[in-house]
Structure formats: structure tokens, C-alpha cells
Motif scaffolding. Structure first.
Motif, PDB file in Angstrom:
ATOM      1  N   GLU A   1       0.828  -1.209   0.000  1.00 41.50           N
ATOM      2  CA  GLU A   1       0.000   0.000   0.000  1.00 41.50           C
ATOM      3  C   GLU A   1       0.861   1.257   0.000  1.00 41.50           C
ATOM      4  N   GLY A   2       2.032   1.182   0.639  1.00 44.32           N
ATOM      5  CA  GLY A   2       2.917   2.322   0.722  1.00 44.32           C
ATOM      6  C   GLY A   2       2.382   3.392   1.655  1.00 44.32           C
ATOM      7  N   GLN A   3       3.059   4.529   1.655  1.00 44.68           N
ATOM      8  CA  GLN A   3       2.673   5.647   2.509  1.00 44.68           C
ATOM      9  C   GLN A   3       2.955   6.961   1.787  1.00 44.68           C
ATOM     10  N   THR A   4       2.204   7.978   2.167  1.00 44.40           N
ATOM     11  CA  THR A   4       2.503   9.326   1.688  1.00 44.40           C
ATOM     12  C   THR A   4       3.559   9.936   2.605  1.00 44.40           C
ATOM     13  N   PRO A   5       4.295  10.904   2.108  1.00 44.83           N
ATOM     14  CA  PRO A   5       5.296  11.545   2.964  1.00 44.83           C
ATOM     15  C   PRO A   5       4.688  12.180   4.219  1.00 44.83           C
ATOM     16  N   SER A   6       3.497  12.750   4.110  1.00 40.45           N
ATOM     17  CA  SER A   6       2.903  13.391   5.285  1.00 40.45           C
ATOM     18  C   SER A   6       2.579  12.369   6.373  1.00 40.45           C
ATOM     19  N   VAL A   7       2.086  11.214   5.993  1.00 35.95           N
ATOM     20  CA  VAL A   7       1.802  10.163   6.977  1.00 35.95           C
ATOM     21  C   VAL A   7       3.103   9.668   7.599  1.00 35.95           C
ATOM     22  N   LEU A   8       4.118   9.445   6.765  1.00 36.77           N
ATOM     23  CA  LEU A   8       5.419   9.004   7.283  1.00 36.77           C
ATOM     24  C   LEU A   8       6.018  10.037   8.234  1.00 36.77           C
ATOM     25  N   ALA A   9       5.942  11.314   7.864  1.00 35.89           N
ATOM     26  CA  ALA A   9       6.503  12.370   8.706  1.00 35.89           C
ATOM     27  C   ALA A   9       5.823  12.392  10.067  1.00 35.89           C
ATOM     28  N   ASP A  10       4.507  12.269  10.083  1.00 36.63           N
ATOM     29  CA  ASP A  10       3.770  12.247  11.348  1.00 36.63           C
ATOM     30  C   ASP A  10       4.097  10.995  12.152  1.00 36.63           C
ATOM     31  N   GLN A  11       4.109   9.870  11.469  1.00 39.30           N
ATOM     32  CA  GLN A  11       4.371   8.583  12.133  1.00 39.30           C
ATOM     33  C   GLN A  11       5.755   8.542  12.762  1.00 39.30           C
ATOM     34  N   LEU A  12       6.748   9.078  12.061  1.00 39.64           N
ATOM     35  CA  LEU A  12       8.137   9.002  12.518  1.00 39.64           C
ATOM     36  C   LEU A  12       8.592  10.267  13.241  1.00 39.64           C
ATOM     37  N   ASP A  13       7.716  11.253  13.313  1.00 38.37           N
ATOM     38  CA  ASP A  13       8.034  12.524  13.958  1.00 38.37           C
ATOM     39  C   ASP A  13       9.303  13.129  13.354  1.00 38.37           C
ATOM     40  N   VAL A  14       9.266  13.278  12.024  1.00 37.46           N
ATOM     41  CA  VAL A  14      10.387  13.822  11.256  1.00 37.46           C
ATOM     42  C   VAL A  14       9.875  15.033  10.479  1.00 37.46           C
ATOM     43  N   ALA A  15      10.683  16.068  10.390  1.00 39.67           N
ATOM     44  CA  ALA A  15      10.314  17.232   9.584  1.00 39.67           C
ATOM     45  C   ALA A  15      10.152  16.806   8.126  1.00 39.67           C
ATOM     46  N   ARG A  16       9.175  17.367   7.444  1.00 39.80           N
ATOM     47  CA  ARG A  16       8.873  16.938   6.070  1.00 39.80           C
ATOM     48  C   ARG A  16      10.012  17.207   5.093  1.00 39.80           C
ATOM     49  N   ASN A  17      10.711  18.318   5.259  1.00 38.79           N
ATOM     50  CA  ASN A  17      11.828  18.574   4.341  1.00 38.79           C
ATOM     51  C   ASN A  17      12.972  17.599   4.588  1.00 38.79           C
ATOM     52  N   THR A  18      13.188  17.218   5.831  1.00 35.32           N
ATOM     53  CA  THR A  18      14.207  16.214   6.153  1.00 35.32           C
ATOM     54  C   THR A  18      13.796  14.860   5.584  1.00 35.32           C
ATOM     55  N   LEU A  19      12.523  14.511   5.755  1.00 36.05           N
ATOM     56  CA  LEU A  19      12.013  13.245   5.228  1.00 36.05           C
ATOM     57  C   LEU A  19      12.164  13.191   3.716  1.00 36.05           C
ATOM     58  N   SER A  20      11.880  14.284   3.049  1.00 33.55           N
ATOM     59  CA  SER A  20      12.003  14.343   1.595  1.00 33.55           C
ATOM     60  C   SER A  20      13.424  14.001   1.148  1.00 33.55           C
ATOM     61  N   PHE A  21      14.409  14.546   1.845  1.00 39.89           N
ATOM     62  CA  PHE A  21      15.811  14.251   1.529  1.00 39.89           C
ATOM     63  C   PHE A  21      16.096  12.759   1.698  1.00 39.89           C
ATOM     64  N   HIS A  22      15.635  12.171   2.793  1.00 39.36           N
ATOM     65  CA  HIS A  22      15.899  10.755   3.050  1.00 39.36           C
ATOM     66  C   HIS A  22      15.175   9.853   2.052  1.00 39.36           C
ATOM     67  N   LEU A  23      13.954  10.205   1.693  1.00 37.95           N
ATOM     68  CA  LEU A  23      13.221   9.419   0.693  1.00 37.95           C
ATOM     69  C   LEU A  23      13.930   9.475  -0.658  1.00 37.95           C
ATOM     70  N   LYS A  24      14.470  10.650  -0.998  1.00 37.25           N
ATOM     71  CA  LYS A  24      15.206  10.783  -2.257  1.00 37.25           C
ATOM     72  C   LYS A  24      16.431   9.874  -2.258  1.00 37.25           C
ATOM     73  N   GLU A  25      17.140   9.822  -1.147  1.00 38.14           N
ATOM     74  CA  GLU A  25      18.318   8.956  -1.042  1.00 38.14           C
ATOM     75  C   GLU A  25      17.944   7.481  -1.162  1.00 38.14           C
ATOM     76  N   LEU A  26      16.855   7.091  -0.518  1.00 35.49           N
ATOM     77  CA  LEU A  26      16.408   5.690  -0.604  1.00 35.49           C
ATOM     78  C   LEU A  26      15.964   5.347  -2.020  1.00 35.49           C
ATOM     79  N   ALA A  27      15.292   6.285  -2.685  1.00 37.69           N
ATOM     80  CA  ALA A  27      14.863   6.058  -4.072  1.00 37.69           C
ATOM     81  C   ALA A  27      16.073   5.961  -4.994  1.00 37.69           C
ATOM     82  N   HIS A  28      17.056   6.833  -4.792  1.00 37.40           N
ATOM     83  CA  HIS A  28      18.272   6.801  -5.604  1.00 37.40           C
ATOM     84  C   HIS A  28      19.002   5.458  -5.459  1.00 37.40           C
TER      85      HIS A  28
END
Length: 113
Positions: free
Chosen positions: A37-64
């Protein structure tokens, strides 16, 4: 076709490097738990208590590194763990485990320290 046969050292190092960061490891594990099912960044950010811009950077690295996929669904991005790549990484790392014999894991003795 077995996926690990297409992985090379550079791909393996890229995946392991991406996972060698606490936040990225937490994000990847959360996506594994979310399943297909996956997750949206906003749900992940809330779930992990991570700033959205920080999460975006980490998701980009994982995708790369090929560990997550991204799908545009309406106005949202859906991130999913790439289970084939994850299993390929595990297969690559354990390809010649125990010299081809069955590996037995024994429980270490319990310490009453």
C-alpha cells in the motif's frame, strides 16, 4: 531469474550506504511495514516525527539507491519499499552463505549478568 545475479558491488554499496543512516533506516522499515500500500510523505513524517523537508531528503536517497519506488497518485506521492530490490540485496549478501550448506542459527547462552 534470481535478482541477486543482476546486482553488482556498486548497487549493493549504494543500498547499504542509504540504509546506514538512522532516519533512512527508520523510514525504510516503516515502508516495509506499510507493505504494498505504501505511505505518503505526510503520513510518514507524522508517524516518525520527522520534519517533512528532512524526510524528503531521506526518501530521495532511498529512491536513488533503488530501495523505494514513487508513484504519483492524484495530488499525492506514494512511497513503497521495493521488495524485489530488498530481497535482491539480501540474496546478494547471502549467496554463498555457509559454503552452500544449511545455516543453523543457535541461540547464544543466556546471560544473567
Amino acid at each position: 531469474m534470481l535478482y541477486y545475479r543482476t546486482m553488482n558491488d556498486d548497487q549493493t554499496i549504494s543500498a547499504l550506504s542509504a540504509l546506514a543512516h538512522t532516519q533512512r533506516l527508520r523510514v525504510f522499515r516503516a515502508l516495509v511495514v506499510a507493505g504494498p500500500e505504501g505511505q505518503t510523505p505526510s503520513v510518514l513524517a507524522d508517524q516518525l516525527d520527522v520534519a517533512r523537508n528532512t524526510l524528503s531528503f531521506h526518501l530521495k536517497e532511498l529512491a536513488h539507491a533503488g530501495l523505494v519506488t514513487i508513484e504519483q497518485k492524484g495530488r499525492n506521492l506514494i512511497y513503497r519499499a521495493d521488495f524485489a530490490h530488498m530481497n535482491g540485496l539480501l540474496s546478494y549478501l547471502t549467496e554463498h552463505c555457509c559454503q552452500g550448506n544449511v545455516c543453523e542459527v543457535t541461540n547464544p547462552p543466556h546471560c544473567d549478568c
